[in-house]
Write a protein that holds these residues in place. Structure first.
Motif, PDB file in Angstrom:
ATOM      1  N   THR A 133       2.209  10.053  -5.624  1.00  0.00           N
ATOM      2  CA  THR A 133       2.590  10.112  -4.310  1.00  0.00           C
ATOM      3  C   THR A 133       1.614   8.914  -3.914  1.00  0.00           C
ATOM      4  O   THR A 133       2.245   8.185  -2.667  1.00  0.00           O
ATOM      5  CB  THR A 133       2.164  11.537  -3.517  1.00  0.00           C
ATOM      6  OG1 THR A 133       2.699  12.463  -4.636  1.00  0.00           O
ATOM      7  CG2 THR A 133       2.848  11.671  -2.404  1.00  0.00           C
ATOM      8  N   MET A 134       0.437   8.694  -4.115  1.00  0.00           N
ATOM      9  CA  MET A 134      -0.363   7.749  -3.470  1.00  0.00           C
ATOM     10  C   MET A 134       0.299   6.338  -4.041  1.00  0.00           C
ATOM     11  O   MET A 134       0.256   5.301  -3.126  1.00  0.00           O
ATOM     12  CB  MET A 134      -1.686   7.797  -3.780  1.00  0.00           C
ATOM     13  CG  MET A 134      -2.295   9.074  -3.194  1.00  0.00           C
ATOM     14  SD  MET A 134      -4.165   9.563  -3.652  1.00  0.00           S
ATOM     15  CE  MET A 134      -5.041   8.009  -2.727  1.00  0.00           C
ATOM     16  N   GLY A 135       0.578   6.411  -5.229  1.00  0.00           N
ATOM     17  CA  GLY A 135       1.318   5.329  -5.971  1.00  0.00           C
ATOM     18  C   GLY A 135       2.578   4.827  -5.070  1.00  0.00           C
ATOM     19  O   GLY A 135       2.746   3.497  -4.806  1.00  0.00           O
ATOM     20  N   PHE A 136       3.539   5.583  -4.807  1.00  0.00           N
ATOM     21  CA  PHE A 136       4.879   5.179  -3.899  1.00  0.00           C
ATOM     22  C   PHE A 136       4.151   4.650  -2.485  1.00  0.00           C
ATOM     23  O   PHE A 136       4.596   3.792  -1.960  1.00  0.00           O
ATOM     24  CB  PHE A 136       5.477   6.436  -3.929  1.00  0.00           C
ATOM     25  CG  PHE A 136       6.401   6.685  -5.196  1.00  0.00           C
ATOM     26  CD1 PHE A 136       7.109   5.583  -5.739  1.00  0.00           C
ATOM     27  CD2 PHE A 136       5.952   7.917  -5.694  1.00  0.00           C
ATOM     28  CE1 PHE A 136       8.102   6.108  -6.940  1.00  0.00           C
ATOM     29  CE2 PHE A 136       6.905   8.161  -7.095  1.00  0.00           C
ATOM     30  CZ  PHE A 136       7.762   7.228  -7.429  1.00  0.00           C
ATOM     31  N   SER A 137       3.165   5.543  -2.090  1.00  0.00           N
ATOM     32  CA  SER A 137       2.737   5.216  -0.688  1.00  0.00           C
ATOM     33  C   SER A 137       2.081   3.615  -0.656  1.00  0.00           C
ATOM     34  O   SER A 137       2.271   2.852   0.305  1.00  0.00           O
ATOM     35  CB  SER A 137       1.728   6.201  -0.160  1.00  0.00           C
ATOM     36  OG  SER A 137       2.336   7.539  -0.082  1.00  0.00           O
ATOM     37  N   ILE A 138       1.301   3.489  -1.676  1.00  0.00           N
ATOM     38  CA  ILE A 138       0.618   2.194  -1.626  1.00  0.00           C
ATOM     39  C   ILE A 138       1.784   1.015  -1.757  1.00  0.00           C
ATOM     40  O   ILE A 138       1.385  -0.102  -1.323  1.00  0.00           O
ATOM     41  CB  ILE A 138      -0.677   2.080  -2.651  1.00  0.00           C
ATOM     42  CG1 ILE A 138      -1.319   0.755  -2.342  1.00  0.00           C
ATOM     43  CG2 ILE A 138       0.215   1.854  -4.028  1.00  0.00           C
ATOM     44  CD1 ILE A 138      -2.195   1.076  -1.214  1.00  0.00           C
ATOM     45  N   VAL A 139       2.778   1.240  -2.513  1.00  0.00           N
ATOM     46  CA  VAL A 139       3.768   0.344  -2.726  1.00  0.00           C
ATOM     47  C   VAL A 139       4.527  -0.393  -1.357  1.00  0.00           C
ATOM     48  O   VAL A 139       4.709  -1.194  -0.765  1.00  0.00           O
ATOM     49  CB  VAL A 139       4.908   0.905  -3.554  1.00  0.00           C
ATOM     50  CG1 VAL A 139       6.135  -0.387  -3.407  1.00  0.00           C
ATOM     51  CG2 VAL A 139       4.200   0.739  -5.138  1.00  0.00           C
ATOM     52  N   VAL A 140       4.730   0.939  -0.392  1.00  0.00           N
ATOM     53  CA  VAL A 140       5.366   0.878   0.781  1.00  0.00           C
ATOM     54  C   VAL A 140       4.292   0.127   1.775  1.00  0.00           C
ATOM     55  O   VAL A 140       4.786  -0.877   2.476  1.00  0.00           O
ATOM     56  CB  VAL A 140       5.543   2.298   1.593  1.00  0.00           C
ATOM     57  CG1 VAL A 140       5.938   2.105   3.005  1.00  0.00           C
ATOM     58  CG2 VAL A 140       6.699   3.184   0.619  1.00  0.00           C
ATOM     59  N   PHE A 141       2.983   0.387   1.587  1.00  0.00           N
ATOM     60  CA  PHE A 141       1.954  -0.142   2.585  1.00  0.00           C
ATOM     61  C   PHE A 141       1.872  -1.487   2.063  1.00  0.00           C
ATOM     62  O   PHE A 141       1.821  -2.422   3.097  1.00  0.00           O
ATOM     63  CB  PHE A 141       0.684   0.637   2.267  1.00  0.00           C
ATOM     64  CG  PHE A 141      -0.320  -0.189   2.834  1.00  0.00           C
ATOM     65  CD1 PHE A 141      -0.771   0.190   4.097  1.00  0.00           C
ATOM     66  CD2 PHE A 141      -1.497  -0.929   1.929  1.00  0.00           C
ATOM     67  CE1 PHE A 141      -1.812  -0.307   4.761  1.00  0.00           C
ATOM     68  CE2 PHE A 141      -2.426  -1.587   2.757  1.00  0.00           C
ATOM     69  CZ  PHE A 141      -2.641  -1.343   4.128  1.00  0.00           C
ATOM     70  N   GLU A 142       1.948  -2.132   0.868  1.00  0.00           N
ATOM     71  CA  GLU A 142       1.676  -3.443   0.582  1.00  0.00           C
ATOM     72  C   GLU A 142       2.855  -4.284   0.838  1.00  0.00           C
ATOM     73  O   GLU A 142       2.593  -5.375   1.552  1.00  0.00           O
ATOM     74  CB  GLU A 142       1.580  -3.548  -1.229  1.00  0.00           C
ATOM     75  CG  GLU A 142       0.013  -2.798  -1.623  1.00  0.00           C
ATOM     76  CD  GLU A 142       0.055  -2.734  -2.940  1.00  0.00           C
ATOM     77  OE1 GLU A 142       1.270  -3.055  -3.873  1.00  0.00           O
ATOM     78  OE2 GLU A 142      -1.071  -2.514  -3.605  1.00  0.00           O
ATOM     79  N   ALA A 143       4.125  -3.674   0.637  1.00  0.00           N
ATOM     80  CA  ALA A 143       5.355  -4.456   0.968  1.00  0.00           C
ATOM     81  C   ALA A 143       5.339  -4.662   2.599  1.00  0.00           C
ATOM     82  O   ALA A 143       5.938  -5.519   2.963  1.00  0.00           O
ATOM     83  CB  ALA A 143       6.572  -3.589   0.534  1.00  0.00           C
ATOM     84  N   SER A 144       4.897  -3.797   3.312  1.00  0.00           N
ATOM     85  CA  SER A 144       5.056  -3.862   4.712  1.00  0.00           C
ATOM     86  C   SER A 144       3.977  -4.756   5.095  1.00  0.00           C
ATOM     87  O   SER A 144       4.155  -5.632   6.207  1.00  0.00           O
ATOM     88  CB  SER A 144       4.941  -2.378   5.333  1.00  0.00           C
ATOM     89  OG  SER A 144       5.624  -1.342   5.061  1.00  0.00           O
ATOM     90  N   MET A 145       2.680  -4.544   4.435  1.00  0.00           N
ATOM     91  CA  MET A 145       1.612  -5.646   5.273  1.00  0.00           C
ATOM     92  C   MET A 145       2.066  -7.013   4.636  1.00  0.00           C
ATOM     93  O   MET A 145       1.768  -8.003   5.320  1.00  0.00           O
ATOM     94  CB  MET A 145       0.424  -5.346   4.473  1.00  0.00           C
ATOM     95  CG  MET A 145      -0.174  -4.091   4.993  1.00  0.00           C
ATOM     96  SD  MET A 145      -0.712  -4.097   6.767  1.00  0.00           S
ATOM     97  CE  MET A 145      -2.070  -5.141   6.560  1.00  0.00           C
ATOM     98  N   SER A 146       2.663  -7.128   3.419  1.00  0.00           N
ATOM     99  CA  SER A 146       3.164  -8.506   2.950  1.00  0.00           C
ATOM    100  C   SER A 146       4.092  -8.981   4.103  1.00  0.00           C
ATOM    101  O   SER A 146       4.036 -10.401   4.448  1.00  0.00           O
ATOM    102  CB  SER A 146       3.852  -8.648   1.413  1.00  0.00           C
ATOM    103  OG  SER A 146       2.693  -8.234   0.435  1.00  0.00           O
ATOM    104  N   ALA A 147       5.090  -8.207   4.334  1.00  0.00           N
ATOM    105  CA  ALA A 147       6.069  -8.780   5.365  1.00  0.00           C
ATOM    106  C   ALA A 147       5.464  -9.289   6.456  1.00  0.00           C
ATOM    107  O   ALA A 147       6.043 -10.386   7.041  1.00  0.00           O
ATOM    108  CB  ALA A 147       7.049  -7.505   5.649  1.00  0.00           C
ATOM    109  N   VAL A 148       4.586  -8.496   7.010  1.00  0.00           N
ATOM    110  CA  VAL A 148       3.991  -8.929   8.344  1.00  0.00           C
ATOM    111  C   VAL A 148       3.174 -10.126   8.167  1.00  0.00           C
ATOM    112  O   VAL A 148       3.046 -11.104   8.991  1.00  0.00           O
ATOM    113  CB  VAL A 148       3.077  -7.552   8.991  1.00  0.00           C
ATOM    114  CG1 VAL A 148       2.585  -8.261  10.092  1.00  0.00           C
ATOM    115  CG2 VAL A 148       4.046  -6.588   9.376  1.00  0.00           C
ATOM    116  N   GLY A 149       2.313  -9.874   7.241  1.00  0.00           N
ATOM    117  CA  GLY A 149       1.136 -10.872   7.105  1.00  0.00           C
ATOM    118  C   GLY A 149       1.665 -12.480   6.536  1.00  0.00           C
ATOM    119  O   GLY A 149       1.078 -13.391   6.813  1.00  0.00           O
TER     120      GLY A 149
END
Length: 379
Positions: free
Chosen positions: A218-234
């Protein structure tokens, strides 16, 4: 034409330099630890032989690095090929996270200069859960290096060698699914081995390995969402929310299963009263549970699952909840007996912060120089 491109841009930005300062501070204290021993920088003692380095770098950090593991199951086992654009950054993050976890284990060893003994069969204790954890982490890092190799080789133009390695990838992908499963379940077994020292709210003689794997996924799926979202913004990239919305469903399903087993186990063992007794440990359990329930509330709405900000909020809540669950089980809810107490020293915390800073800096350099992120032209 490759579907992946380097982000490019300047390396030495202000955030990067700030991370560099944190890394230097952490490495200063790390050098002191290696030169003068654990006692010079840590508050570890006979009752608490492991502290924040083991609990964060190995127990929590490797779960935060399970994005590659979760996507490997999704793409290559469940045959959900639409998520393939997320695989490369997930593998990179997993490689960096597990490498830092392995480094954390070496840092925490009393005789760190003998770390290689774990690879020598005549020094192995085959009755030790820690042996399996150590070997799985070491081998998995090697597997992740091989899985990331095509990205690196594509970046330097070695296409022939890249194709040769890609032919062998199915074997390493299978190994890359097996090893985290073994490693994460063994972390649950490690709690079982601690016995009565683990508060009954987080102790279970039957289900801890399963709960460890479920929380890691569950944390694995969540970190993918977090990284992709941060990459899109950053990096000012196009949002990948339509693709990440499907992972939101996966997070919700895995989280429901985790909570059903978690509360079913507490009820079966008669520990629900203790979990809601109102003392400090009970409050930590309630906080942990609230962080698990919040993503369910957010993700229950299809509107929220297709909203980038709400999806990001759900992922962050899950990451905090999963991290707190492991922190509670391995440190806050750990009681070795009277006369022992532990709280990490400032140098301990700064070493951990420095390691995290190095991990983020490495990620930034690699995505800017290598074709890690999916090109918007191939969305």
């Amino acid at each position: 034409m490759s579907a992946y491109k380097p982000v490019q841009g300047r390396i030495f930005t202000l955030p990067f330099l700030f991370l560099g300062v944190l890394a230097v501070i952490g490495m200063y204290y790390l050098a002191e630890r290696f030169l003068n021993g654990l006692g010079s920088v840590t508050n570890l003692n006979g009752g608490f032989p492991w502290g924040i380095w083991v609990v964060y770098d190995i127990v929590i950090g490797t779960a935060l690095a399970c994005g590659g593991y979760a996507l490997a199951l999704t793409v290559y086992v469940m045959n959900k090929g639409k998520y393939h654009p997320l695989v490369r950054p997930a593998i990179l993050a997993s490689l960096l996270g597990y490498a830092m976890g392995g480094l954390g284990a070496v840092i925490d060893m009393g005789r760190w200069w003998q770390f290689y003994n774990i690879l020598l069969p005549w020094h192995m204790n085959f009755n030790s859960v820690m042996l399996e954890i150590g070997l799985c982490v070491f081998i998995y890092v090697m597997v992740l290096i091989i899985e990331f190799a095509p990205t690196f080789l594509e970046g330097i133009g070695a296409t022939g060698l890249k194709k040769a390695i890609e032919k062998m990838l199915p074997f390493f992908i299978a190994l890359g699914i097996l090893l985290p499963t073994m490693h994460q379940s063994s972390l649950g077994s490690l709690l079982i081995a601690a016995g009565y020292k683990v508060t009954p709210i987080w102790q279970s003689m039957q289900l801890l390995p399963l709960l460890a794997v479920l929380s890691a996924l569950t944390m694995g799926f969540s970190i993918v969402v977090f990284e992709a979202s941060m990459s899109a913004v950053g990096f000012k990239r196009a949002s990948e929310t339509p693709l990440l919305a499907g992972l939101g469903k996966a997070i919700m399903g895995m989280l429901v299963l985790f909570l059903v087993i978690r509360f079913g186990d507490l009820g079966y063992r008669g520990e629900l009263g203790r979990a809601f007794s109102g003392d400090f440990l009970s409050m930590m359990f309630i906080l942990e549970t609230a962080l698990f329930v919040l993503p369910l509330i957010i993700l229950a709405s299809e509107v929220n699952r297709t909203n980038g900000k709400m999806l990001m909020a759900a992922a962050m809540a899950m990451l905090f909840g999963g991290s707190l669950y492991r922190l509670n089980a391995f440190l806050i809810g750990y009681d070795p007996g009277p006369g022992f107490s532990y709280f990490p020293s400032v140098p301990e915390l700064m070493v951990t912060v420095g390691i995290i800073a190095i991990e983020v800096m490495a990620y930034l350099v690699l995505v800017k120089k290598l074709p890690v992120l999916h090109s918007a032209d191939h969305a």
